[in-house]
Design a protein around this motif. Sequence first.
Motif, PDB file in Angstrom:
ATOM      1  N   VAL A  95       0.867  -1.180   0.000  1.00 51.84           N
ATOM      2  CA  VAL A  95       0.000   0.000   0.000  1.00 51.84           C
ATOM      3  C   VAL A  95       0.906   1.232   0.000  1.00 51.84           C
ATOM      4  O   VAL A  95       1.678   1.437   0.936  1.00 51.84           O
ATOM      5  N   ARG A  96       0.799   2.038  -1.058  1.00 53.01           N
ATOM      6  CA  ARG A  96       1.648   3.222  -1.156  1.00 53.01           C
ATOM      7  C   ARG A  96       0.796   4.481  -1.069  1.00 53.01           C
ATOM      8  O   ARG A  96      -0.157   4.643  -1.833  1.00 53.01           O
ATOM      9  N   LEU A  97       1.152   5.347  -0.135  1.00 53.33           N
ATOM     10  CA  LEU A  97       0.523   6.656  -0.027  1.00 53.33           C
ATOM     11  C   LEU A  97       1.448   7.689  -0.666  1.00 53.33           C
ATOM     12  O   LEU A  97       2.674   7.539  -0.636  1.00 53.33           O
ATOM     13  N   PRO A  98       0.896   8.753  -1.235  1.00 52.69           N
ATOM     14  CA  PRO A  98       1.744   9.762  -1.872  1.00 52.69           C
ATOM     15  C   PRO A  98       2.587  10.513  -0.845  1.00 52.69           C
ATOM     16  O   PRO A  98       2.291  10.501   0.359  1.00 52.69           O
ATOM     17  N   ASN A  99       3.626  11.185  -1.339  1.00 54.68           N
ATOM     18  CA  ASN A  99       4.488  11.923  -0.402  1.00 54.68           C
ATOM     19  C   ASN A  99       3.814  13.171   0.146  1.00 54.68           C
ATOM     20  O   ASN A  99       4.356  13.845   1.019  1.00 54.68           O
ATOM     21  N   THR A 100       2.603  13.458  -0.337  1.00 60.19           N
ATOM     22  CA  THR A 100       1.807  14.565   0.205  1.00 60.19           C
ATOM     23  C   THR A 100       0.920  14.120   1.365  1.00 60.19           C
ATOM     24  O   THR A 100       0.197  14.936   1.947  1.00 60.19           O
ATOM     25  N   ALA A 101       0.972  12.821   1.678  1.00 60.80           N
ATOM     26  CA  ALA A 101       0.111  12.295   2.753  1.00 60.80           C
ATOM     27  C   ALA A 101       0.414  12.987   4.072  1.00 60.80           C
ATOM     28  O   ALA A 101       1.566  13.239   4.418  1.00 60.80           O
ATOM     29  N   THR A 102      -0.638  13.293   4.800  1.00 63.87           N
ATOM     30  CA  THR A 102      -0.491  13.912   6.118  1.00 63.87           C
ATOM     31  C   THR A 102      -0.387  12.825   7.187  1.00 63.87           C
ATOM     32  O   THR A 102      -0.662  11.645   6.932  1.00 63.87           O
ATOM     33  N   GLU A 103      -0.031  13.231   8.373  1.00 59.47           N
ATOM     34  CA  GLU A 103       0.050  12.294   9.488  1.00 59.47           C
ATOM     35  C   GLU A 103      -1.302  11.638   9.744  1.00 59.47           C
ATOM     36  O   GLU A 103      -1.380  10.423   9.970  1.00 59.47           O
ATOM     37  N   ASP A 104      -2.374  12.410   9.687  1.00 61.21           N
ATOM     38  CA  ASP A 104      -3.715  11.855   9.916  1.00 61.21           C
ATOM     39  C   ASP A 104      -4.071  10.832   8.854  1.00 61.21           C
ATOM     40  O   ASP A 104      -4.686   9.796   9.159  1.00 61.21           O
ATOM     41  N   GLU A 105      -3.684  11.087   7.615  1.00 62.61           N
ATOM     42  CA  GLU A 105      -3.991  10.136   6.544  1.00 62.61           C
ATOM     43  C   GLU A 105      -3.231   8.824   6.743  1.00 62.61           C
ATOM     44  O   GLU A 105      -3.792   7.737   6.506  1.00 62.61           O
ATOM     45  N   VAL A 106      -2.001   8.924   7.159  1.00 60.44           N
ATOM     46  CA  VAL A 106      -1.228   7.706   7.426  1.00 60.44           C
ATOM     47  C   VAL A 106      -1.847   6.937   8.587  1.00 60.44           C
ATOM     48  O   VAL A 106      -2.010   5.709   8.533  1.00 60.44           O
ATOM     49  N   LEU A 107      -2.240   7.641   9.640  1.00 57.78           N
ATOM     50  CA  LEU A 107      -2.849   6.989  10.798  1.00 57.78           C
ATOM     51  C   LEU A 107      -4.162   6.310  10.431  1.00 57.78           C
ATOM     52  O   LEU A 107      -4.451   5.204  10.906  1.00 57.78           O
ATOM     53  N   ARG A 108      -4.945   6.955   9.574  1.00 51.87           N
ATOM     54  CA  ARG A 108      -6.215   6.344   9.156  1.00 51.87           C
ATOM     55  C   ARG A 108      -5.967   5.060   8.373  1.00 51.87           C
ATOM     56  O   ARG A 108      -6.693   4.061   8.537  1.00 51.87           O
ATOM     57  N   SER A 109      -4.942   5.057   7.534  1.00 50.58           N
ATOM     58  CA  SER A 109      -4.606   3.844   6.779  1.00 50.58           C
ATOM     59  C   SER A 109      -4.184   2.723   7.720  1.00 50.58           C
ATOM     60  O   SER A 109      -4.587   1.561   7.545  1.00 50.58           O
ATOM     61  N   ILE A 110      -3.402   3.066   8.722  1.00 51.63           N
ATOM     62  CA  ILE A 110      -2.963   2.061   9.696  1.00 51.63           C
ATOM     63  C   ILE A 110      -4.150   1.503  10.466  1.00 51.63           C
ATOM     64  O   ILE A 110      -4.268   0.282  10.657  1.00 51.63           O
ATOM     65  N   MET A 111      -5.051   2.365  10.898  1.00 51.43           N
ATOM     66  CA  MET A 111      -6.219   1.907  11.656  1.00 51.43           C
ATOM     67  C   MET A 111      -7.073   0.957  10.817  1.00 51.43           C
ATOM     68  O   MET A 111      -7.579  -0.059  11.320  1.00 51.43           O
ATOM     69  N   SER A 112      -7.209   1.270   9.539  1.00 53.70           N
ATOM     70  CA  SER A 112      -7.996   0.411   8.648  1.00 53.70           C
ATOM     71  C   SER A 112      -7.364  -0.972   8.525  1.00 53.70           C
ATOM     72  O   SER A 112      -8.051  -1.998   8.570  1.00 53.70           O
ATOM     73  N   ILE A 113      -6.043  -1.000   8.390  1.00 55.77           N
ATOM     74  CA  ILE A 113      -5.348  -2.282   8.267  1.00 55.77           C
ATOM     75  C   ILE A 113      -5.372  -3.034   9.590  1.00 55.77           C
ATOM     76  O   ILE A 113      -5.520  -4.264   9.627  1.00 55.77           O
ATOM     77  N   ASN A 114      -5.239  -2.321  10.694  1.00 55.38           N
ATOM     78  CA  ASN A 114      -5.326  -2.956  12.016  1.00 55.38           C
ATOM     79  C   ASN A 114      -6.637  -3.719  12.188  1.00 55.38           C
ATOM     80  O   ASN A 114      -6.678  -4.777  12.828  1.00 55.38           O
ATOM     81  N   GLU A 115      -7.717  -3.169  11.622  1.00 54.39           N
ATOM     82  CA  GLU A 115      -9.049  -3.753  11.800  1.00 54.39           C
ATOM     83  C   GLU A 115      -9.372  -4.837  10.783  1.00 54.39           C
ATOM     84  O   GLU A 115     -10.425  -5.470  10.870  1.00 54.39           O
ATOM     85  N   ASN A 116      -8.483  -5.075   9.840  1.00 53.50           N
ATOM     86  CA  ASN A 116      -8.731  -6.060   8.788  1.00 53.50           C
ATOM     87  C   ASN A 116      -8.283  -7.441   9.270  1.00 53.50           C
ATOM     88  O   ASN A 116      -7.087  -7.693   9.442  1.00 53.50           O
ATOM     89  N   PRO A 117      -9.210  -8.379   9.493  1.00 55.43           N
ATOM     90  CA  PRO A 117      -8.840  -9.683  10.048  1.00 55.43           C
ATOM     91  C   PRO A 117      -8.020 -10.550   9.101  1.00 55.43           C
ATOM     92  O   PRO A 117      -7.408 -11.531   9.534  1.00 55.43           O
ATOM     93  N   SER A 118      -7.983 -10.219   7.821  1.00 51.30           N
ATOM     94  CA  SER A 118      -7.202 -11.019   6.872  1.00 51.30           C
ATOM     95  C   SER A 118      -5.733 -10.610   6.845  1.00 51.30           C
ATOM     96  O   SER A 118      -4.920 -11.255   6.171  1.00 51.30           O
ATOM     97  N   VAL A 119      -5.398  -9.532   7.554  1.00 47.92           N
ATOM     98  CA  VAL A 119      -4.014  -9.067   7.638  1.00 47.92           C
ATOM     99  C   VAL A 119      -3.459  -9.445   9.007  1.00 47.92           C
ATOM    100  O   VAL A 119      -4.021  -9.070  10.040  1.00 47.92           O
TER     101      VAL A 119
END
Length: 323
Positions: A95-119
């Motif tokens: 999963v690649r986020l652009p270099n314009t990604a903010t801290e909140d956007e990165v955190l939201r991506s992490i939270m989504s993956i944390n909640e994914n039971p297949s990961v």
Amino acid sequence: MFGPVMSSSVALSLRCAASGCQGIRRSIATVISGNKTSKLVRNRLKEEVDKMTSQFSGFRPGLVVLQVGDRDDSNLYISSKLRAAAEIGIDAKHVRLPNTATEDEVLRSIMSINENPSVHGLIVQLPLDSVNHIDSELITNSVSPEKDVDGLSCINAGKLSRGDLSNCFIPCTPNGCMELIRQTGVSVAGKHAVVIGRSKIVGAPMHDLLLWNHATVTTCHSKTPDLPGQVGRADILVVGAGRAEMVRGDWLKDGAVVIDCGINHVPDETKAGGKRVVGDVHYASANQRAGFITPVPGGVGPMTVAMLMENTVQSAQRFLLRR
């Protein structure tokens, strides 16, 4: 975990080391191959994944590598991780986020993956390549401890520091170093180990891992006086200083186990790119004094990737036990 990956010609050296005899030593160190050892690890993990897949109706361990930006060196490291995962049977996604990604956007991506039971494993590729200020410590600590297969969160680091090795993820490079030390057949227990470097990724967890495997451990760093003297006491030396060929052969104790975590590029006009890769240890001189030594490249590097796969499979196994 495995038998030693080395020729039988070192048996005399091992017996000598075990008995404390003097006056007999090899003139050239035995090379500890990370390429060979990592292949053994990957083969074993593939068998374990195949077993999970057959027992649990197609279940596969899942790994996500989250990247911010598009650094060339990060892309190279990620490619090697994805190839290793595919070989073993791990379902790995990048999963690649652009270099314009903010801290909140990165955190939201992490939270989504944390909640994914297949990961079952999530790593954030460092360094973060963003035009915005992002707190790397906050990001790594936002990864669920149960999916922190890099072992970089404060929770996993804290468990390691307390010796709770069976209930945490051990950072991949130190874990790989320990596997290479095991390959020598030299027992860590009772030995004097010296670690050069105190980073959160290598030096600090390496100290803890050696300590809880019953070595007496000295950690050296930029403020350590008489570094050659400290190195000369080491039965086991692990170097992660980030300085090309800093440790010289005449610093070493005869017969020491030398694990070189360094990756440095130095000028070399004989190479196509004008550079070559060297470690933190001056290999040519250390090879004349050490009992065992890792090469650069082909030593610790392949083991770091193998241990990432190990942690991911272990995480998937723990997930199945919790179901």
